[in-house]
Scaffold this active site. Structure first.
Site, short mmCIF file in Angstrom:
data_model
loop_
_atom_site.label_atom_id
_atom_site.label_comp_id
_atom_site.label_asym_id
_atom_site.label_seq_id
_atom_site.Cartn_x
_atom_site.Cartn_y
_atom_site.Cartn_z
N CYS A 31 47.86 46.15 41.60
CA CYS A 31 48.63 45.56 40.53
C CYS A 31 50.10 45.87 40.72
CB CYS A 31 48.19 46.12 39.19
SG CYS A 31 46.43 45.95 38.95
N TYR A 170 35.03 40.81 43.30
CA TYR A 170 35.47 42.12 42.80
C TYR A 170 34.35 42.76 41.99
CZ TYR A 170 38.79 45.25 40.29
OH TYR A 170 39.48 46.32 39.76
N HIS A 173 36.05 49.41 39.79
CA HIS A 173 36.90 49.91 38.70
C HIS A 173 36.35 49.68 37.29
CE1 HIS A 173 40.14 49.24 41.90
NE2 HIS A 173 40.11 50.54 41.71
N ASP A 265 40.13 56.33 41.28
CA ASP A 265 40.52 55.68 42.54
C ASP A 265 41.96 56.05 42.91
OD1 ASP A 265 40.58 53.98 44.72
OD2 ASP A 265 41.00 52.19 43.54
#
Ligand code: ADP
Ligand code: SF4
Length: 687
Positions: A31, A170, A173, A265
């Site tokens: 991001c 994806y 997370h 992470d």
């Protein structure tokens, strides 16, 4: 220079399905706070990395449908064809440098907010939303699942039209439906998509097949998969993750593996070392024949080679190391590894996403400015004058100003009062967990030592008379700041009674080795990292500590750096009372009078000293002394005196580095207008 043959393996091409990466450097999705709102800035930032030698450059999460709207976070978006041009811009610019462009398609299900779209959120089963309003997501019907697969397929086709080479599914997370279906805590279904692991993995398998069928002729299909959530049976855990990889082994063209959630992470250097994910992801390669990429804040080429040779990874994945140094691969390739601007693991880059503003980096002040200020991470315009520059203060602001001015070709003189360069960075890097922050200093010193046009004077405490005697045309003051001792700060508009005594200490005292006697009351009105680090210092010195903060939680600002949970855990392990929601009314010889910020009720805590982590004041004595002598500047040859960094306004190390860099960029380059950067003007109304 030639590259070290030991690193040749890092530059081998690797095939990923129908495409080939030119080397093993892989910028994994991350991001950046720019996304769909600032497409030019986003494309230029990714292009800088492609130019710097990364073989694959990825987007951040990319929303595929309004029912998976992640606002207020600004990510990529492919809701319909109108979103294609913004992402095509990135692909074009990345391809210019011979890199592959990857896109991370996602639908965030119950971790969407839908604040913007106002759609009802979707989930494997009925459940509350994780973000946004206190609302619920509804359980998806089989028809919803078919719709979702269609949206994903359509987005993959759009991604292909935009020019992407790799399309991600994806499942990491705790942020996407493909992962939510795997999680027993989120998936209570009794149909073919729930229950057994085979059923829970069905949707992920279908998405891989759908994507391959839609775009697999031209695009590689990658899966980003979290192998461990640290939640026991409630979450994805290694035993099940192994089975998932077994079940899907060679179906995707690439496995991108990490640990969840984001705070696990993207751990800071305070809480995890380089390569920290290996114990949790290192087994994946033994199950699949497809290439595997993983992360671990890798900056050392030797560690990278170790990862490949030991069969842990095929690609060196990086988000933060590619932010701190977009040219990391090129530097290794050109035999300039010592020039790598190593990530310090501070997570200021994460705050861009958390605040929906362009990404910032402590080490790399050009990050996020590639388009709007045309700041290239490696190049800078040559000087336009022969004016000499005196920089006073060798902290991050002064070091970066001297370095960037030196790069431009100016004659620079850097004076530092102490023997050691680095300012606050040198002091803070000695605190527990912050050793890697010294990289801010070390990289700049390495660069400065190569510059014949920069002279460094240590142990030179510069006075106003010295400045005038030296007579440089430009004077930069980077003299830093100090912590206040009077208690003034966010929660106290005036000095706290009793804080004028010798029993009150500041972080500056502790960093210079002056420790208080216990028991100590640690008053944290700063809310970032330092209070909790000072607590560690005090406990390591066996002081009894009571931690007091007017905030509702300790270190509340660390939510922006994803460190919040780690800080809470660390503080609890130190074994000390933590009193939140309390201010200090007064202190005296025996203790402190605390007051609840809500009820006004008072309580007494006995202590013999106080450490105040409250607010800072600029070291502006030199500036004031020079201003008092301004009538003498002309005769001395001084044209301008400019304060930068903490002596201008105390802030983060990132602010000081940026201020130093900005001064150097703008010297003799007048900035026109009130808005000193390019931007998209307010959108005209649609007619
Ligand atoms: P910043 O974060 O803005 O770079 P720092 O506090 O890290 O600020 O660094 C300021 C540096 O300036 C310190 O190393 C300090 O020793 C030095 N310094 C302060 N005043 C003077 C001075 N008058 N002459 C030379 N060096 C100074
Ligand atoms: Fe690394 Fe800090 Fe820069 Fe992020 S902000 S890339 S953690 S140096």
């Amino acid at each position: 220079m030639q590259r070290d043959p030991r690193y040749d393996i890092l530059f081998e091409p690797v095939r990923i399905g129908p495409v080939t990466a030119k080397n093993r450097f892989f910028q994994v999705p991350h991001c950046n706070g720019m996304g769909h709102a600032m497409p030019e800035a986003h494309a230029a930032m990714r292009a800088a990395k492609a130019e710097g030698g990364w073989a694959v450059v990825s987007t951040e999460e990319c929303e595929i449908h309004p029912s998976g709207d992640i606002s207020p976070y600004v990510e990529a978006r492919l809701w319909d064809d109108s979103d294609i041009p913004a992402l095509a811009l990135m692909c074009e610019q990345v391809h210019v440098h011979g890199a592959l462009a990857a896109i991370e398609l996602t639908h965030n299900g119950p971790t969407s907010s839908n604040l913007y779209s106002r759609e009802v959120a979707l989930a494997p089963s009925h459940q509350p939303l994780k973000y946004g309003y206190p609302q619920h997501a509804r359980a998806m019907t089989l028809r919803d699942i078919r719709d979702y697969r269609r949206w994903h397929r359509d987005a993959a086709l759009r991604a292909k039209r935009a020019g992407f080479d790799i399309v991600y599914i994806y499942a990491a997370h705790d942020l996407s439906l493909a992962m939510h279906f795997l999680q027993q805590r989120r998936n209570h279904r009794t149909d073919e998509y729930g229950g057994s692991l085979e059923n829970r993995v069905r949707l992920l398998r279908e998405l891989i097949s759908d994507t391959k069928e839609a775009v697999g002729d031209k695009c590689a299909v990658a899966v980003r998969f979290a192998t461990e959530e640290f939640l026991g049976v409630d979450g994805v855990r290694e035993s099940e993750a192994r089975e998932v990889v077994h079940l899907l082994a060679d179906l995707p063209d690439l496995w991108d593996v990490n640990i969840a959630a984001w705070h696990m992470d993207s751990q800071t250097s305070r809480f995890a070392d380089e390569g920290y994910q290996e114990p949790f992801t290192g087994w994946v390669k033994s199950i699949t024949r497809k290439p595997v990429v993983g992360v671990g804040r890798f900056t050392s080429p030797d560690t990278m080679v170790g990862q490949i040779r030991r069969g842990v990874l095929d690609f060196i994945g990086a988000a933060r190391p590619s932010i701190a140094d977009p040219f990391l691969p090129r530097k290794i390739e050109e035999g300039r590894s010592e020039d790598i601007r190593e990530c310090i693991g501070c997570n200021i880059c994460v705050t861009g996403d958390m605040t929906s503003t362009p990404i910032r980096c402590t080490q790399n002040p050009t990050m996020g400015e590639e388009w709007r200020k045309s700041w290239h991470p490696e190049h800078i315009a040559p000087s336009k004058s022969a004016k000499r520059v005196l920089v006073v203060g060798g902290g991050p602001a002064g070091l970066e100003a001297a370095r960037a001015l030196g790069q431009r070709g100016y004659e620079v003189h850097l004076a530092e009062a102490s023997r050691e360069l680095g300012g606050r960075v040198s002091l803070e890097a000695r605190l527990p967990g912050l050793a890697q922050w010294a990289r801010v200093r070390d990289w700049r010193i390495t660069q400065l030592q190569k510059m014949a046009n920069v002279a460094i004077y240590r142990e030179n405490d510069i006075s106003a008379a010295d400045v005038l005697e030296f007579g440089a045309e430009r004077v930069v003051l980077a003299t830093g700041c100090h912590w206040r001792r009077d208690g003034y700060g966010r929660s106290n508009g005036a000095a706290i009674p009793g804080f004028d005594s010798a029993r009150v200490f500041t972080p500056d005292d502790l960093m210079r080795g002056r420790l208080p006697d216990g028991p100590v009351l640690l008053f944290d009105d700063d809310a970032f990292y330092l209070g909790s680090v000072i607590a560690e210092v005090l406990r390591a010195a066996n002081r009894e500590v009571t931690y007091v903060t007017p905030d509702d939680v300790v270190a509340s600002w660390t939510t922006y750096t994803q460190e919040y949970r780690h800080v809470q855990k660390r503080l609890r392990s130190l074994g000390m009372p933590i009193i939140t929601g309390h201010n200090i009314r007064s202190v005296d010889g025996e203790g402190a009078q605390l007051v609840c910020v809500y009820s006004g009720r008072e309580q007494r805590v006995s202590c013999s000293s106080v450490v105040a982590v409250t607010a800072r004041l600029p070291n502006d004595g030199l500036q004031k002394a020079l201003e008092a002598l301004s009538a003498d500047w002309k005769a001395a040859g001084v044209e301008a005196v400019t304060p930068i960094g903490d002596c201008h306004a105390p802030g983060l190390i990132a602010h000081a580095v940026y201020a130093g860099h900005r001064y150097a960029r703008e010297l003799d380059e007048p900035v026109e207008g009130e808005v000193c950067f390019r931007r998209r003007a307010s959108q005209p109304p649609m007619t």
